[in-house]
Design an enzyme around this catalytic site. Structure first.
Site, PDB file in Angstrom:
ATOM      1  CB  SER A  12       5.233  -1.814  11.992  1.00 37.67           C
ATOM      2  OG  SER A  12       4.807  -0.397  12.152  1.00 37.67           O
ATOM      3  CG  HIS A  61      -5.779   1.516   5.087  1.00 37.83           C
ATOM      4  ND1 HIS A  61      -5.405   2.679   6.301  1.00 37.83           N
ATOM      5  CD2 HIS A  61      -4.567   0.982   4.912  1.00 37.83           C
ATOM      6  CE1 HIS A  61      -4.067   2.287   6.288  1.00 37.83           C
ATOM      7  NE2 HIS A  61      -3.670   1.339   5.664  1.00 37.83           N
ATOM      8  CG  ASN A  93      -1.737   1.383   1.457  1.00 39.24           C
ATOM      9  OD1 ASN A  93      -1.705   2.055   0.398  1.00 39.24           O
ATOM     10  ND2 ASN A  93      -2.134   1.433   2.648  1.00 39.24           N
ATOM     11  CE  LYS A 142       0.142   3.447   4.809  1.00 39.11           C
ATOM     12  NZ  LYS A 142       0.002   3.542   6.297  1.00 39.11           N
ATOM     13  N   GLY A 193       2.202   2.052  10.725  1.00 43.73           N
ATOM     14  CA  GLY A 193       3.049   3.287  10.392  1.00 43.73           C
ATOM     15  C   GLY A 193       3.790   3.749  11.759  1.00 43.73           C
ATOM     16  CD  GLU A 249      -3.465  -2.862   7.429  1.00 46.54           C
ATOM     17  OE1 GLU A 249      -2.476  -2.940   6.859  1.00 46.54           O
ATOM     18  OE2 GLU A 249      -4.327  -1.880   7.360  1.00 46.54           O
ATOM     19  CD  GLU A 256      -3.053   5.574   6.672  1.00 39.76           C
ATOM     20  OE1 GLU A 256      -2.977   5.348   5.484  1.00 39.76           O
ATOM     21  OE2 GLU A 256      -2.172   4.839   7.371  1.00 39.76           O
TER      22      GLU A 256
HETATM   23  C1  PEP Z   1      -0.768   0.206   6.053  1.00 35.37           C
HETATM   24  O1  PEP Z   1      -0.610   0.993   5.622  1.00 35.37           O
HETATM   25  O2  PEP Z   1      -1.671  -0.714   5.471  1.00 35.37           O
HETATM   26  C2  PEP Z   1       0.319  -0.439   7.012  1.00 35.37           C
HETATM   27  C3  PEP Z   1       0.384  -1.627   7.288  1.00 35.37           C
HETATM   28  O3  PEP Z   1       1.499   0.542   7.158  1.00 35.37           O
HETATM   29  P1  PEP Z   1       3.026   0.131   7.807  1.00 35.37           P
HETATM   30  O4  PEP Z   1       3.349  -1.114   7.224  1.00 35.37           O
HETATM   31  O5  PEP Z   1       3.585   1.285   7.444  1.00 35.37           O
HETATM   32  O6  PEP Z   1       2.527   0.151   9.093  1.00 35.37           O
END
Ligand code: PEP
Length: 253
Positions: free
Chosen positions: A214, A96, A9, A11, A174, A168, A98
């Site tokens: 992460s 997601h 992703n 973003k 992040g 998630e 976000e």
């Molecule tokens: C994500 O945006 O779905 C995500 C898991 O980000 P990160 O790997 O940076 O935590």
């Protein structure tokens, strides 16, 4: 055996030139993709058409990061399932955290998008996960249950196993703070159990459940070794060809 699916992703990162550079870096390494692993790139909308051209003949799939549930019309700033398909997408990320937290997406909206994605022939990657406050209050399972039930409302049994569920935990996205393999595996097991209750054990066994939050080259192997973790949704670490491909390779061992 469920195939592993590793999705990146991007973003709101990479303009047109940056996208070409990243995709070319991935193409150079595409010979390293292990058999049985599906790799999905989810760049920004503005880079999908160029990605489609660059990826011609390369074993990597494309996905959108979001979509609208209507086919067309007066929805300024939105993108439809048909538009995603027209630039080669076969996957789309839906719900997601976000989108839920910053743009106010509700379970009801997520459900409309999931149904449209499936009926349009896209595979939705449906994101669910608890906040830190919810984990500390001990309500992780209730939160996941409500989000999943909401997302899958009226999704028929013959379509649901094309959907991918991405667990998630919001506190891990992040932040550099990943769920431990055991913490993630417990929630994945719970998700499979409730898929079995909503549908059947056969459906639950077939459904791909990714972990996201992460994921990095140094923690991917431990997470992806767990029986119920069928892949990863990767944010930060997908923006460098080397780190993303290390995660892809870790999924096979
Ligand atoms: C994500 O945006 O779905 C995500 C898991 O980000 P990160 O790997 O940076 O935590």
């Amino acid at each position: 055996m469920r195939p592993k699916v590793i999705a990146g992703n991007w973003k709101m990162n990479k303009d047109a030139d940056g996208s070409v550079e990243l995709i070319n870096g991935l193409i150079t390494r595409s010979g390293e993709i292990p058999n049985g692993v599906t790799v999905v790139l989810c760049p920004p909308f503005t880079s999908l058409a160029i990605a489609q051209r660059l990826l011609d003949g390369v074993p990597m799939a494309l996905g959108g990061q979001n979509m609208h549930y209507e086919d067309e019309g007066a929805f300024t700033g939105e993108i439809s399932a048909g538009m995603l398909k027209s630039v080669g997408c076969t996957f789309v990320i839906i719900g997601h955290s976000e989108r839920r937290q910053i743009f106010g997406e509700t379970n009801d909206l997520v459900n409309k998008k999931v149904k449209k994605a499936l009926s349009a022939g896209l595979r939705p990657i449906i994101c669910v996960g608890e906040t830190l406050e919810e984990r500390e209050r001990g309500v992780t399972e209730q939160v996941i249950n409500v989000q999943l039930k909401g997302a899958l409302q009226d999704v028929p049994e013959n379509e649901v196993s094309r959907a991918i569920i991405a667990y998630e935990p919001v506190w891990a996205i992040g932040t550099g703070k990943n769920a431990t393999p055991d913490q993630a595996a417990d929630v994945h097991k719970y998700i499979r159990k409730i898929l079995g209750q909503f549908y059947s054990w056969n459906i639950a066994e077939k459904t791909i459940i990714q972990y996201g939050g992460s994921v990095k080259p140094d923690n991917a192997r431990g997470l992806l070794a767990k029986a119920d973790i069928d892949g990863a949704l990767v944010g930060g670490a997908c923006l460098k060809p080397e780190s993303f491909m290390e995660i892809v390779k870790a999924s096979a061992s």
